[in-house]
Design an enzyme around this catalytic site. Structure first.
Site, PDB file in Angstrom:
ATOM      1  N   LYS A  61     -18.859 -32.437  40.139  1.00 31.91           N
ATOM      2  CA  LYS A  61     -18.742 -32.627  38.689  1.00 31.91           C
ATOM      3  C   LYS A  61     -18.908 -31.314  37.951  1.00 31.91           C
ATOM      4  O   LYS A  61     -18.289 -31.083  36.920  1.00 31.91           O
ATOM      5  CB  LYS A  61     -19.818 -33.611  38.197  1.00 31.91           C
ATOM      6  CG  LYS A  61     -19.471 -35.056  38.414  1.00 31.91           C
ATOM      7  CD  LYS A  61     -20.395 -35.933  37.593  1.00 31.91           C
ATOM      8  CE  LYS A  61     -20.088 -37.396  37.781  1.00 31.91           C
ATOM      9  NZ  LYS A  61     -21.035 -38.256  37.067  1.00 31.91           N
TER      10      LYS A  61
ATOM     11  N   LYS B 221     -11.429 -39.934  45.344  1.00 31.96           N
ATOM     12  CA  LYS B 221     -11.784 -41.299  44.901  1.00 31.96           C
ATOM     13  C   LYS B 221     -11.243 -41.575  43.489  1.00 31.96           C
ATOM     14  O   LYS B 221     -11.069 -40.644  42.699  1.00 31.96           O
ATOM     15  CB  LYS B 221     -13.306 -41.499  44.946  1.00 31.96           C
ATOM     16  CG  LYS B 221     -14.048 -40.674  43.942  1.00 31.96           C
ATOM     17  CD  LYS B 221     -15.492 -41.112  43.771  1.00 31.96           C
ATOM     18  CE  LYS B 221     -16.043 -40.283  42.626  1.00 31.96           C
ATOM     19  NZ  LYS B 221     -17.318 -40.546  42.149  1.00 31.96           N
TER      20      LYS B 221
ATOM     21  N   LYS C 265     -13.103 -42.137  36.663  1.00 32.60           N
ATOM     22  CA  LYS C 265     -12.831 -42.149  35.219  1.00 32.60           C
ATOM     23  C   LYS C 265     -12.621 -40.739  34.678  1.00 32.60           C
ATOM     24  O   LYS C 265     -12.016 -40.552  33.639  1.00 32.60           O
ATOM     25  CB  LYS C 265     -13.971 -42.837  34.473  1.00 32.60           C
ATOM     26  CG  LYS C 265     -15.299 -42.118  34.626  1.00 32.60           C
ATOM     27  CD  LYS C 265     -16.458 -42.965  34.176  1.00 32.60           C
ATOM     28  CE  LYS C 265     -17.721 -42.463  34.863  1.00 32.60           C
ATOM     29  NZ  LYS C 265     -18.725 -43.456  35.052  1.00 32.60           N
TER      30      LYS C 265
HETATM   31  P1  TYM Z   1     -21.077 -44.805  38.125  1.00 34.60           P
HETATM   32  O1  TYM Z   1     -21.278 -45.266  36.735  1.00 34.60           O
HETATM   33  O2  TYM Z   1     -20.308 -43.530  38.331  1.00 34.60           O
HETATM   34  O3  TYM Z   1     -20.338 -45.900  39.001  1.00 34.60           O
HETATM   35  C1  TYM Z   1     -20.814 -47.219  39.016  1.00 34.60           C
HETATM   36  C2  TYM Z   1     -20.652 -47.838  40.388  1.00 34.60           C
HETATM   37  O4  TYM Z   1     -19.280 -47.831  40.808  1.00 34.60           O
HETATM   38  C3  TYM Z   1     -19.158 -47.232  42.092  1.00 34.60           C
HETATM   39  N1  TYM Z   1     -17.864 -46.520  42.163  1.00 34.60           N
HETATM   40  C4  TYM Z   1     -16.938 -46.738  43.094  1.00 34.60           C
HETATM   41  N2  TYM Z   1     -16.888 -47.593  44.137  1.00 34.60           N
HETATM   42  C5  TYM Z   1     -15.784 -47.574  44.909  1.00 34.60           C
HETATM   43  N3  TYM Z   1     -14.712 -46.760  44.679  1.00 34.60           N
HETATM   44  C6  TYM Z   1     -14.725 -45.887  43.644  1.00 34.60           C
HETATM   45  N4  TYM Z   1     -13.673 -45.094  43.416  1.00 34.60           N
HETATM   46  C7  TYM Z   1     -15.872 -45.857  42.797  1.00 34.60           C
HETATM   47  N5  TYM Z   1     -16.208 -45.128  41.690  1.00 34.60           N
HETATM   48  C8  TYM Z   1     -17.428 -45.551  41.318  1.00 34.60           C
HETATM   49  C9  TYM Z   1     -20.334 -46.264  42.165  1.00 34.60           C
HETATM   50  O5  TYM Z   1     -20.649 -45.921  43.490  1.00 34.60           O
HETATM   51  C10 TYM Z   1     -21.420 -47.057  41.472  1.00 34.60           C
HETATM   52  O6  TYM Z   1     -22.011 -47.973  42.377  1.00 34.60           O
HETATM   53  N6  TYM Z   1     -25.496 -42.788  39.226  1.00 34.60           N
HETATM   54  C11 TYM Z   1     -24.769 -44.026  39.135  1.00 34.60           C
HETATM   55  C12 TYM Z   1     -25.402 -45.016  38.178  1.00 34.60           C
HETATM   56  C13 TYM Z   1     -26.839 -45.277  38.398  1.00 34.60           C
HETATM   57  C14 TYM Z   1     -27.394 -46.106  39.424  1.00 34.60           C
HETATM   58  C15 TYM Z   1     -28.801 -46.077  39.196  1.00 34.60           C
HETATM   59  C16 TYM Z   1     -26.830 -46.843  40.465  1.00 34.60           C
HETATM   60  C17 TYM Z   1     -27.887 -44.807  37.658  1.00 34.60           C
HETATM   61  N7  TYM Z   1     -29.068 -45.294  38.125  1.00 34.60           N
HETATM   62  C18 TYM Z   1     -29.657 -46.794  40.042  1.00 34.60           C
HETATM   63  C19 TYM Z   1     -27.699 -47.549  41.306  1.00 34.60           C
HETATM   64  C20 TYM Z   1     -29.085 -47.509  41.086  1.00 34.60           C
HETATM   65  C21 TYM Z   1     -23.377 -43.741  38.640  1.00 34.60           C
HETATM   66  O7  TYM Z   1     -23.137 -42.760  37.975  1.00 34.60           O
HETATM   67  O8  TYM Z   1     -22.471 -44.716  38.892  1.00 34.60           O
END
Ligand code: TYM
Length: 332
Positions: free
Chosen positions: A115, A196, A199
């Protein structure tokens, strides 16, 4: 909230676009866990502001993220849904864990490197983001963290920090476990199957947003990159683009990949993509019908109720942590 069921915690950033990768990799897992576990699903707004968010839009994005949870099938009668910034124990515990984490731990985090690489300057928050994520998870004595593959390394850090704290100050934290799906843990970009779906991709043709107009989403599928050759087979190394489309097709309509391979034997990419485009369109029409059926007031109530329900658990853990550290608590 204290039952014999395992505790599940996960979250998504309210940063505007949620896509089928989020849905297939994370949200569908959450729904499946709802009946067997005590589930807590957070809208992680403090994570979202690690990169600039438009203040005029962030509130809307928070409410819309909850609507996505609800449209996906998260049921507020079964699962707690709340906003991260509503419970200040998250940032308090993050500070304490900052003093447990080592710079070497954070330097290992690959997502920060990815990132940060494309930006001229990067916030300290973006660097420290996995520590706040560890706080989210550890506050609720979480057993299971259902996520996509990209978050597994962050859950590993939460485990490391929990173990280190328990060792150095005495037992407080449960050691959480990341859970990913066998298929769908890493949905790839439609315009580049080597990366992957994301967004923050440079082109909207990379992803199908859950709020894309269904017809426009169907066109994105028709435009998706394919591999050389013409066979429709699941071979992620040799055929990353078609394999990704097969996984998406299979997860959206429940037909397994082998059956899809049989169905499309001796048929071309064009026909396969046309059918997948129809699947995506039908999925989005149904999804958005639900998404649009929730009012903002309803969502605000769900968030308030969720925070009220979960606050005592967070406060109890934070108190234990402060006690172990020797911090005086005189005010309560
Ligand atoms: P975030 O908001 O980027 O994504 C949310 C969830 O979607 C999954 N994901 C994907 N899964 C499969 N293929 C993809 N291309 C793909 N893109 C995103 C992510 O793995 C995630 O599960 N840091 C985390 C948010 C967070 C969190 C937490 C998660 C903050 N605190 C505590 C679990 C527990 C994040 O930025 O996810």
């Amino acid at each position: 909230m204290i039952t014999n069921k395992p505790t599940v915690f996960s979250g998504i950033q309210p940063s505007g676009i949620l896509h089928v990768g989020n849905y297939l990799g994370a949200l569908t897992q959450w729904v499946d866990l709802q009946d067997q576990s005590d589930c807590i699903f957070c809208v992680v707004d403090y994570h979202a502001i690690t990169v600039r968010q438009e203040p005029a839009k962030l509130g809307r994005q928070i409410l819309d993220t909850v609507k996505i949870y609800l449209a996906s099938g998260i049921n507020p009668a079964k699962s707690v849904i709340f906003q991260q910034s509503d419970i200040s124990a998250h940032t308090e515990l993050a500070w304490i864990l900052n003093c447990i984490a080592r710079i070497a731990d954070l330097n290992k985090m690959t997502q920060f490197k990815e990132k940060g690489a494309s930006k001229e300057s990067v916030s300290v928050g973006l660097y420290d983001y996995p520590v706040l994520m560890a706080a989210d998870i550890l506050l609720y004595q979480t057993d299971i963290v259902p996520v996509g593959e990209d978050q597994v390394q962050h859950v590993e850090l939460a485990r490391t920090l929990a173990q280190r704290f328990n060792r150095d100050y005495g037992q407080v934290f449960k050691i959480p476990q990341a859970v990913i799906k066998k298929q769908g843990a890493r949905i790839m970009g439609l315009d580049d199957p080597a990366k992957k779906m994301s967004k923050s991709a440079s082109s909207p043709n990379n992803y199908i947003a859950l709020t894309d107009a269904p017809e426009a989403a169907a066109k994105k599928i028709m435009r998706a990159v394919t591999d050389s050759g013409s066979e429709i087979i699941y071979e992620p190394k040799k055929k990353p683009a078609i394999s990704n489309l097969l996984v998406t097709f299979s997860l959206l309509n429940g037909i397994n990949i082998h059956e899809l391979e049989t169905r499309y034997r001796n048929k071309g990419y064009g026909e396969f993509k046309k059918d997948l485009a129809q699947e995506v369109k039908a999925f989005l029409i149904e999804f958005q019908l639900k998404y649009n059926s929730f009012s903002d007031d309803e969502v605000k109530r769900i968030l308030q109720d969720g925070a009220a329900k979960i606050l005592p658990v967070a406060e109890q853990t934070l108190k234990k942590v402060k006690n172990k550290l020797g911090i005086l608590i005189l005010s309560s």
